[in-house]
Motif scaffolding. Structure first.
Motif, mmCIF file in Angstrom:
data_model
loop_
_atom_site.group_PDB
_atom_site.id
_atom_site.type_symbol
_atom_site.label_atom_id
_atom_site.label_comp_id
_atom_site.label_asym_id
_atom_site.label_seq_id
_atom_site.Cartn_x
_atom_site.Cartn_y
_atom_site.Cartn_z
ATOM 1 N N LEU A 154 35.022 46.852 31.190
ATOM 2 C CA LEU A 154 36.134 46.075 31.734
ATOM 3 C C LEU A 154 36.646 46.673 33.047
ATOM 4 N N GLU A 155 36.722 47.986 33.112
ATOM 5 C CA GLU A 155 37.155 48.637 34.362
ATOM 6 C C GLU A 155 36.170 48.336 35.488
ATOM 7 N N HIS A 156 34.879 48.340 35.170
ATOM 8 C CA HIS A 156 33.865 48.010 36.174
ATOM 9 C C HIS A 156 34.045 46.575 36.663
ATOM 10 N N GLU A 157 34.249 45.645 35.746
ATOM 11 C CA GLU A 157 34.441 44.239 36.119
ATOM 12 C C GLU A 157 35.681 44.070 36.982
ATOM 13 N N ARG A 158 36.776 44.741 36.598
ATOM 14 C CA ARG A 158 38.014 44.650 37.384
ATOM 15 C C ARG A 158 37.792 45.180 38.795
ATOM 16 N N ALA A 208 35.044 45.382 40.485
ATOM 17 C CA ALA A 208 34.173 44.472 41.235
ATOM 18 C C ALA A 208 34.962 43.282 41.764
ATOM 19 N N ARG A 209 35.835 42.713 40.941
ATOM 20 C CA ARG A 209 36.623 41.553 41.378
ATOM 21 C C ARG A 209 37.637 41.944 42.451
ATOM 22 N N ARG A 232 39.315 41.982 48.252
ATOM 23 C CA ARG A 232 39.514 42.715 49.512
ATOM 24 C C ARG A 232 38.566 42.204 50.588
ATOM 25 N N ALA A 233 37.317 41.942 50.209
ATOM 26 C CA ALA A 233 36.342 41.438 51.183
ATOM 27 C C ALA A 233 36.767 40.069 51.706
ATOM 28 N N ARG A 270 41.494 34.295 38.264
ATOM 29 C CA ARG A 270 41.346 33.866 36.879
ATOM 30 C C ARG A 270 40.549 34.894 36.071
ATOM 31 N N VAL A 271 39.482 35.422 36.659
ATOM 32 C CA VAL A 271 38.665 36.421 35.966
ATOM 33 C C VAL A 271 39.470 37.706 35.749
ATOM 34 N N LEU A 272 40.266 38.100 36.738
ATOM 35 C CA LEU A 272 41.106 39.290 36.571
ATOM 36 C C LEU A 272 42.087 39.118 35.407
ATOM 37 N N LYS A 273 42.636 37.913 35.237
ATOM 38 C CA LYS A 273 43.523 37.653 34.094
ATOM 39 C C LYS A 273 42.755 37.771 32.787
ATOM 40 N N GLU A 274 41.524 37.278 32.762
ATOM 41 C CA GLU A 274 40.685 37.385 31.561
ATOM 42 C C GLU A 274 40.391 38.856 31.242
ATOM 43 N N ILE A 275 40.139 39.650 32.273
ATOM 44 C CA ILE A 275 39.872 41.079 32.082
ATOM 45 C C ILE A 275 41.107 41.767 31.520
#
Length: 107
Positions: free
Chosen positions: A24-28, A30-31, A36-37, A59-64
């Motif tokens: 989960l930390e990796h996914e966060r 990455a998002r 930032r990009a 939306r993905v960050l909220k899911e994470i």
């Protein structure tokens, strides 16, 4: 699972809390890097595309974040549809998922 493990080794049915948190930390991370990009792309980037991408990443960050809550309360890895364990292989690919594949199709 290491590359040196024999192919017949069985996989655990659930990720450990530590493994889940790492994924989960990796996914966060990455998002957040994607956000930032997009911010650094500046005004020359197409506004509509950037807005849609930012919405999706948000939306993905909220899911994470919700998945971190499930890790904390002990419900991580349990399908919200059928209440059975979500296969480890699915959690390795999509660590913040709330559903097994069959239930996701119906959600």
């Amino acid at each position: 699972m290491s590359l040196d493990s024999p192919r017949t080794a069985s996989r655990p049915e659930r990720l450990t809390v530590h493994e889940a948190r790492l994924r989960l930390e990796h996914e966060r991370a990455a998002r957040l890097t994607q956000l930032r990009a997009l911010d650094e792309a500046g005004p020359d980037a197409e506004e509509q595309v950037m807005s849609a991408q930012k919405d999706t990443i948000g939306r993905v960050l909220k899911e994470i974040d919700a998945a971190f809550d499930r890790v904390t309360d002990g419900s991580y890895g349990v399908c919200r549809g059928c209440e059975r364990p979500i296969p480890v292989e699915r959690l390795e690919i999509l660590p913040y998922t709330r559903f097994c594949v069959p239930c996701q199709r119906h959600a």
